[in-house]
Write a protein that holds these residues in place. Sequence first.
Motif, PDB file in Angstrom:
ATOM      1  N   VAL A   1       0.850   6.779  -6.783  1.00 32.58           N
ATOM      2  CA  VAL A   1      -0.302   7.578  -7.192  1.00 32.58           C
ATOM      3  C   VAL A   1      -0.088   9.059  -6.897  1.00 32.58           C
ATOM      4  CG1 VAL A   1      -1.650   7.327  -5.042  1.00 32.58           C
ATOM      5  CG2 VAL A   1      -2.827   7.711  -7.215  1.00 32.58           C
ATOM      6  N   THR A   2       0.624   9.384  -5.814  1.00 28.01           N
ATOM      7  CA  THR A   2       0.833  10.792  -5.486  1.00 28.01           C
ATOM      8  C   THR A   2       1.944  11.423  -6.304  1.00 28.01           C
ATOM      9  OG1 THR A   2       2.204  10.110  -3.590  1.00 28.01           O
ATOM     10  CG2 THR A   2      -0.112  10.647  -3.144  1.00 28.01           C
ATOM     11  N   LEU A   3       2.872  10.618  -6.822  1.00 27.30           N
ATOM     12  CA  LEU A   3       3.960  11.156  -7.635  1.00 27.30           C
ATOM     13  C   LEU A   3       3.689  11.025  -9.132  1.00 27.30           C
ATOM     14  CD1 LEU A   3       7.078   9.899  -5.627  1.00 27.30           C
ATOM     15  CD2 LEU A   3       6.413  12.289  -5.991  1.00 27.30           C
ATOM     16  N   TRP A   4       3.098   9.901  -9.551  1.00 28.48           N
ATOM     17  CA  TRP A   4       2.903   9.648 -10.981  1.00 28.48           C
ATOM     18  C   TRP A   4       1.439   9.648 -11.419  1.00 28.48           C
ATOM     19  CZ3 TRP A   4       7.211   7.673  -8.544  1.00 28.48           C
ATOM     20  CH2 TRP A   4       8.438   7.914  -9.166  1.00 28.48           C
ATOM     21  N   GLY A   5       0.522   9.406 -10.525  1.00 28.70           N
ATOM     22  CA  GLY A   5      -0.888   9.505 -10.851  1.00 28.70           C
ATOM     23  C   GLY A   5      -1.495   8.310 -11.543  1.00 28.70           C
ATOM     24  N   THR A   6      -0.868   7.834 -12.612  1.00 29.19           N
ATOM     25  CA  THR A   6      -1.460   6.751 -13.411  1.00 29.19           C
ATOM     26  C   THR A   6      -0.513   5.565 -13.574  1.00 29.19           C
ATOM     27  OG1 THR A   6      -0.712   7.788 -15.477  1.00 29.19           O
ATOM     28  CG2 THR A   6      -2.921   8.346 -14.696  1.00 29.19           C
ATOM     29  N   ALA A   7       0.361   5.350 -12.600  1.00 30.27           N
ATOM     30  CA  ALA A   7       1.283   4.212 -12.665  1.00 30.27           C
ATOM     31  C   ALA A   7       0.506   2.893 -12.634  1.00 30.27           C
ATOM     32  CB  ALA A   7       2.262   4.265 -11.493  1.00 30.27           C
TER      33      ALA A   7
ATOM     34  N   ALA B   1       0.829  -1.208   0.000  1.00 30.67           N
ATOM     35  CA  ALA B   1       0.000   0.000   0.000  1.00 30.67           C
ATOM     36  C   ALA B   1       0.863   1.258   0.000  1.00 30.67           C
ATOM     37  CB  ALA B   1      -0.930  -0.002   1.215  1.00 30.67           C
ATOM     38  N   TRP B   2       1.910   1.262   0.837  1.00 33.39           N
ATOM     39  CA  TRP B   2       2.792   2.439   0.915  1.00 33.39           C
ATOM     40  C   TRP B   2       3.400   2.747  -0.450  1.00 33.39           C
ATOM     41  CZ3 TRP B   2       7.793   3.798  -0.061  1.00 33.39           C
ATOM     42  CH2 TRP B   2       8.253   4.997   0.503  1.00 33.39           C
ATOM     43  N   ALA B   3       3.873   1.726  -1.146  1.00 30.65           N
ATOM     44  CA  ALA B   3       4.497   1.936  -2.453  1.00 30.65           C
ATOM     45  C   ALA B   3       3.482   2.451  -3.469  1.00 30.65           C
ATOM     46  CB  ALA B   3       5.138   0.639  -2.945  1.00 30.65           C
ATOM     47  N   HIS B   4       2.272   1.885  -3.479  1.00 29.82           N
ATOM     48  CA  HIS B   4       1.249   2.372  -4.394  1.00 29.82           C
ATOM     49  C   HIS B   4       0.812   3.802  -4.032  1.00 29.82           C
ATOM     50  CE1 HIS B   4       0.515  -1.932  -5.715  1.00 29.82           C
ATOM     51  NE2 HIS B   4       0.516  -1.283  -6.852  1.00 29.82           N
ATOM     52  N   PHE B   5       0.828   4.143  -2.744  1.00 32.05           N
ATOM     53  CA  PHE B   5       0.538   5.526  -2.329  1.00 32.05           C
ATOM     54  C   PHE B   5       1.541   6.481  -2.963  1.00 32.05           C
ATOM     55  CE2 PHE B   5       1.224   9.201   0.327  1.00 32.05           C
ATOM     56  CZ  PHE B   5      -0.044   9.626   0.685  1.00 32.05           C
ATOM     57  N   GLU B   6       2.822   6.127  -2.891  1.00 32.98           N
ATOM     58  CA  GLU B   6       3.846   6.986  -3.492  1.00 32.98           C
ATOM     59  C   GLU B   6       3.681   7.061  -5.009  1.00 32.98           C
ATOM     60  OE1 GLU B   6       6.060   8.900  -1.841  1.00 32.98           O
ATOM     61  OE2 GLU B   6       4.990   8.228  -0.050  1.00 32.98           O
TER      62      GLU B   6
ATOM     63  N   PRO C   1      -5.826   6.837 -11.298  1.00 30.30           N
ATOM     64  CA  PRO C   1      -5.720   7.201  -9.883  1.00 30.30           C
ATOM     65  C   PRO C   1      -6.727   6.446  -9.016  1.00 30.30           C
ATOM     66  CG  PRO C   1      -5.587   9.164 -11.247  1.00 30.30           C
ATOM     67  CD  PRO C   1      -5.954   8.030 -12.164  1.00 30.30           C
ATOM     68  N   GLU C   2      -7.918   6.244  -9.532  1.00 35.71           N
ATOM     69  CA  GLU C   2      -8.955   5.546  -8.761  1.00 35.71           C
ATOM     70  C   GLU C   2      -8.542   4.113  -8.432  1.00 35.71           C
ATOM     71  OE1 GLU C   2     -10.513   8.982 -10.768  1.00 35.71           O
ATOM     72  OE2 GLU C   2      -9.490   7.214 -11.596  1.00 35.71           O
ATOM     73  N   ALA C   3      -7.941   3.418  -9.410  1.00 44.05           N
ATOM     74  CA  ALA C   3      -7.509   2.036  -9.172  1.00 44.05           C
ATOM     75  C   ALA C   3      -6.346   1.987  -8.182  1.00 44.05           C
ATOM     76  CB  ALA C   3      -7.111   1.379 -10.493  1.00 44.05           C
ATOM     77  N   LEU C   4      -5.435   2.947  -8.277  1.00 43.85           N
ATOM     78  CA  LEU C   4      -4.307   2.999  -7.342  1.00 43.85           C
ATOM     79  C   LEU C   4      -4.796   3.287  -5.921  1.00 43.85           C
ATOM     80  CD1 LEU C   4      -1.837   4.867  -9.678  1.00 43.85           C
ATOM     81  CD2 LEU C   4      -1.274   2.738  -8.489  1.00 43.85           C
ATOM     82  N   TRP C   5      -5.691   4.246  -5.784  1.00 42.06           N
ATOM     83  CA  TRP C   5      -6.215   4.543  -4.450  1.00 42.06           C
ATOM     84  C   TRP C   5      -6.977   3.349  -3.883  1.00 42.06           C
ATOM     85  CZ3 TRP C   5      -3.977   7.851  -1.718  1.00 42.06           C
ATOM     86  CH2 TRP C   5      -3.577   9.095  -2.197  1.00 42.06           C
ATOM     87  N   ALA C   6      -7.650   2.619  -4.763  1.00 45.74           N
ATOM     88  CA  ALA C   6      -8.422   1.462  -4.297  1.00 45.74           C
ATOM     89  C   ALA C   6      -7.521   0.405  -3.683  1.00 45.74           C
ATOM     90  CB  ALA C   6      -9.234   0.871  -5.451  1.00 45.74           C
ATOM     91  N   ILE C   7      -6.363   0.140  -4.302  1.00 50.69           N
ATOM     92  CA  ILE C   7      -5.481  -0.890  -3.733  1.00 50.69           C
ATOM     93  C   ILE C   7      -4.808  -0.374  -2.468  1.00 50.69           C
ATOM     94  CG2 ILE C   7      -3.416  -0.327  -5.105  1.00 50.69           C
ATOM     95  CD1 ILE C   7      -2.888  -3.375  -5.216  1.00 50.69           C
ATOM     96  N   VAL C   8      -4.524   0.921  -2.401  1.00 51.94           N
ATOM     97  CA  VAL C   8      -3.963   1.490  -1.170  1.00 51.94           C
ATOM     98  C   VAL C   8      -4.930   1.278  -0.014  1.00 51.94           C
ATOM     99  CG1 VAL C   8      -3.300   3.633  -0.004  1.00 51.94           C
ATOM    100  CG2 VAL C   8      -2.508   3.200  -2.343  1.00 51.94           C
TER     101      VAL C   8
ATOM    102  N   GLY D   1      -5.451   6.830   7.141  1.00 52.75           N
ATOM    103  CA  GLY D   1      -6.025   8.158   7.340  1.00 52.75           C
ATOM    104  C   GLY D   1      -5.446   9.168   6.359  1.00 52.75           C
ATOM    105  N   LYS D   2      -4.152   9.087   6.120  1.00 54.55           N
ATOM    106  CA  LYS D   2      -3.509   9.984   5.159  1.00 54.55           C
ATOM    107  C   LYS D   2      -4.050   9.738   3.753  1.00 54.55           C
ATOM    108  CE  LYS D   2       1.142  11.504   3.791  1.00 54.55           C
ATOM    109  NZ  LYS D   2       2.600  11.361   4.076  1.00 54.55           N
ATOM    110  N   ALA D   3      -4.229   8.474   3.381  1.00 56.50           N
ATOM    111  CA  ALA D   3      -4.773   8.136   2.063  1.00 56.50           C
ATOM    112  C   ALA D   3      -6.194   8.686   1.909  1.00 56.50           C
ATOM    113  CB  ALA D   3      -4.751   6.622   1.855  1.00 56.50           C
ATOM    114  N   TYR D   4      -7.011   8.543   2.944  1.00 53.27           N
ATOM    115  CA  TYR D   4      -8.369   9.103   2.893  1.00 53.27           C
ATOM    116  C   TYR D   4      -8.322  10.621   2.681  1.00 53.27           C
ATOM    117  CZ  TYR D   4     -10.568   4.781   4.700  1.00 53.27           C
ATOM    118  OH  TYR D   4     -11.046   3.499   4.865  1.00 53.27           O
ATOM    119  N   LEU D   5      -7.459  11.291   3.436  1.00 50.65           N
ATOM    120  CA  LEU D   5      -7.381  12.751   3.353  1.00 50.65           C
ATOM    121  C   LEU D   5      -6.954  13.206   1.967  1.00 50.65           C
ATOM    122  CD1 LEU D   5      -7.625  15.422   4.940  1.00 50.65           C
ATOM    123  CD2 LEU D   5      -5.189  15.202   5.490  1.00 50.65           C
TER     124      LEU D   5
END
Length: 430
Positions: free
Chosen positions: A150-156, A143-148, A175-182, A220-224
């Motif tokens: 999506v926040t750095l690349w958006g569509t990785a 999750a941490w890696a996918h968070f980085e 972005p939606e798919a990345l956030w979903a796995i996070v 919580g950070k991902a939600y925000l």
Amino acid sequence: MKVKHIIIALAAALSVGLASCDDKLDIPKHGNMGGQDDFYKTDEQAMQAAASLYSSWSGNYYDWFFLKNLISDDAWTGGGSRGDNADYERLNEYTFDTDHGSIKTTYKNLYAIIYNANLIIEKVEPDTPVKKRVLAEAYFFRAWAHFELVTLWGTAPVVDHLLANGEYHQPNSTPEALWAIVESDLTTAIEMSALPSKADVNDKETTIRITLEAAQAMLGKAYLFQGKDADAAKMLDKVIDSKKYDLYRGELDMLHHAAANSCCESILEAQKRNDPEQTWSQFTMTYLMMGWRTALLNVGDLSQSFALGTYGFLNPKKDLYDAFVATEGVDGYRLKSTLRTYEQLRALKEDCIMDAEYFQGFQYINLRVMRYAEVLLLAAEAHIKGGSAAKAVEYVNIIRERARLTPLGSVTLEDIKNEKRLELELHPKS
């Protein structure tokens, strides 16, 4: 003919000799661990896999740290002169392209973390408490890696399994798919009930690895970041209400030294060890690339305070200094603990594993990724956006009290952003 008979006789003798040695040669290779399907069976093997995962995560820190800080508004590349490190100047000035070393390395390293996590997720059976904890940690780091990403690349690409032959050219995701796995992975890590909580606020041992509260803080950070403010506030409040963490209450500048490793404020850190037998495995260029130039350190009693071997990168911009002054004055406690003049420099020999010309590279200061101050400010932001101003004021004033500032009667989103800017400097900068 005699030669032919001799050759036949020798061959026969050799075959008999080899046959008699077959049982002696049939031994396992030293260090042979077998293949993937033979591994990940025992608690010890699961722990070895976890160690590899943690190592891949901490090994990512250097490029990740400089990438995220040099593209910020608050740092100059620095160095001895123009072109001293052209790649970092390109980051700092937004003249980079797809072939930039730090960008490529960070991207590759994030997928290396995901690969190591996927090995555990697919190969380890959660049939013992140890294996369950290792699995939960794997979900956290994936999750941490996918968070980085999506926040750095958006569509990785999302990589949620071990890729088979022919799957390595993954298309971009959304972005939606990345956030979903996070969200899914962090929720799984939390709900497995395998991650421990600290025994109390001063428990330094448990926080060496991922805790339940670390997973909650990341969720919580991902939600925000997605604008799910109510969910973020609820999850971050769980971390705060646990009473397992607090702000570091020693001298504030010591928060950036080895004395504060795994302290009460530490949520997520890459661990370093003061072990002379493992000196080179603790080596990090992070501290060498920050602070004063080497030439300015050739003064005083080096055995007492100064460390040679820094390169003078990542220097603060005047705008950052001005923001500190506007908030707390020219003599601000937090200002002086974060931005140092030459006269205020405090490089400590006790941070270093060994005494050598470039021993600042051998510091055993943990590499901090998240601390409790960030949790408080994330929660304050979630509450102010969600309409709960009282909680936001409470959390901001906890930060301001440690900074020796007058508490605020009310806060705005801009107030919280300003506190984030000043409080969340990852390291002191000269």
